[in-house]
Enzyme design. Structure first.
Site: not given
Length: 438
Positions: A317-319, A418
């Site tokens: 998730e992102c990072g 994502t």
């Protein structure tokens, strides 16, 4: 649990410090407090937790819908919930502090920068109070906290100018010890640079804590109007969850969701922890760009790469997306090898690349959604991802930027990366946990 919303006239007006002072003052007065944050932010809640000693709840009607937000509110514990708002009271295209206060039926305490005003502070408070009707928000601005205000004539001038139905709750004087340093994505985390407790104690002394408790007590408790979305059936599933300074952005409700159904095994990729036997891996957001060298040398990432290739579900998730990519190039133009699970190279920029509430629809079945499922979330990132020409995406963007402007949710093996931060009220983590048991 009673509650009160600490709102601001704008961003950077001092809501976080005011919230910390109110939390500390209520604790000192003998109340059990539950901190909460309006909106999708991860950083302000870390400062709440440093003072309150418990995780801060996330309250956002876009991320969770109204009933999901109510459910998350009621999962808190304590006598009084102190909710720090987002931006200015009425600001936000899909969610606002005013909407949160309206839907939770909670009174508002308005934080106003009084450093260069007296009677005008009262005029500002009155304007914010009366604007509620124009904005079609059923809220009560019950009082104000004068931020960066001196005592004596300055304080008296503000207090005496207020109308009778807006209480003067107190002031927070100018104090450099109350300044929280910032970086991209927001303030420093509470675990890194907590506000000194003695400075918070001093700020709390000039706030009328009894009035805060009385105002909170006027709010009726809004019941939950739906059955919970949670699936509480316990399984033998175990999930490795990255938890260190590089992977520190996760909602408390997400951890609760995983714990309800599976065993959590914390791991630190920057410490090169051995990857345990597990049924799935969750890499939340954070600051992987600050630890490029450690992640490049991390045995943990190497093992995640091997497990992903073997079909273990991995949710980045992102990072986490950044760490699952082939490489990460920092804003200083240093390039580091990452796990190489996803066909993408990531580059950091000096300016944010996306910041907004988003909506996505699943284009294919994947670890977090079935085809056609629509989720609401949030994105805030300074990086961009350049993907392979034959990359497979799990989501189309109905609102927001995602990875390439129209897609998000990069898929490879049983892994997904994502930019979307999804709250467990969406059902995404139920899907992931179910996927891990297959």
């Amino acid at each position: 649990m009673k509650g009160v919303v600490i709102a601001g006239t704008s961003s950077s007006v001092g809501k976080t410090v005011a919230t910390l002072a109110v939390l500390r003052g209520l604790q000192t007065a003998g109340y059990a407090v539950q901190p909460a944050k309006g909106g999708p932010d991860f950083i302000d809640p870390s400062h709440h937790e440093a003072i309150a000693g418990k995780p801060s709840r996330t309250l956002d009607p876009w991320l969770q819908d109204r009933d999901g937000m109510l459910h998350n509110y009621h999962r808190g514990t304590g006598d009084i919930c102190v909710i720090e708002g987002m931006m200015g009271l009425y600001d936000g295209t899909k969610a606002s502090t005013a909407l949160i206060a309206d839907q939770l039926n909670l009174p508002v305490i308005l934080v106003i920068d009084a450093s260069a005003g007296m009677e005008s502070v009262a005029a500002t408070a009155l304007g914010f109070q009366r604007y509620a009707e124009h904005a079609n928000r059923d809220i009560t601005v019950a009082g104000i906290i004068a931020q960066r205000a001196h005592g004596g004539r300055h304080e008296a001038g503000i207090r005496d100018a207020l109308p009778d139905d807006i209480a003067y709750i107190g002031r927070i004087g100018p104090d450099t010890a109350l300044e929280i340093p910032d970086r991209h994505l927001g303030l420093h985390l509470g675990s890194e640079n907590p506000v000194p407790t003695d400075a918070i104690d001093n700020a709390a002394e000039t706030i009328d804590i009894d009035s805060i408790a009385e105002i909170a007590a006027t709010a009726p408790i809004t019941p939950i109007s739906k059955s919970s979305k949670e699936h509480t059936q316990r399984t033998n599933t175990s999930i490795a969850v990255a938890s260190d300074q590089a992977f520190c952005f996760r909602y408390p409700a997400t951890i609760e969701k995983i714990k309800d159904q599976a065993e959590i095994i914390p791991i630190s990729p920057i410490a090169s922890d051995p990857l345990p036997d597990c049924d799935g891996i969750y890499l939340p957001g954070g600051y992987p760009e600050r630890f490029g060298a450690e992640l490049q040398a991390s045995d943990t990432l190497a093992e995640i790469s091997d497990r992903a290739a073997d079909g273990i579900p991995v949710y980045g998730e992102c990072g986490g997306l950044m760490a699952l990519a082939e490489s990460l190039t920092t804003a200083d133009n240093e390039t580091y090898s990452m796990a190489g699970v996803l066909p993408a190279t990531v580059t950091m920029h000096d300016r944010y690349q996306a910041l907004d509430h988003i909506e996505v629809t699943a284009a294919v079945d994947g670890p977090t959604a079935t085809t056609g499922t629509t989720y609401r979330g949030h994105e805030f990132h300074y990086s961009s991802a350049d993907t392979a020409s034959d990359a497979t995406f799990g989501f189309s963007m109905d609102r927001g930027t995602g990875i390439d402007g129209t897609h998000d949710g990069l898929l490879e093996y049983n892994s997904v990366g994502t930019y979307a931060h999804l709250h467990p009220e969406t059902g995404a983590f139920d899907r992931f946990l179910s996927y891990c048991t297959q």
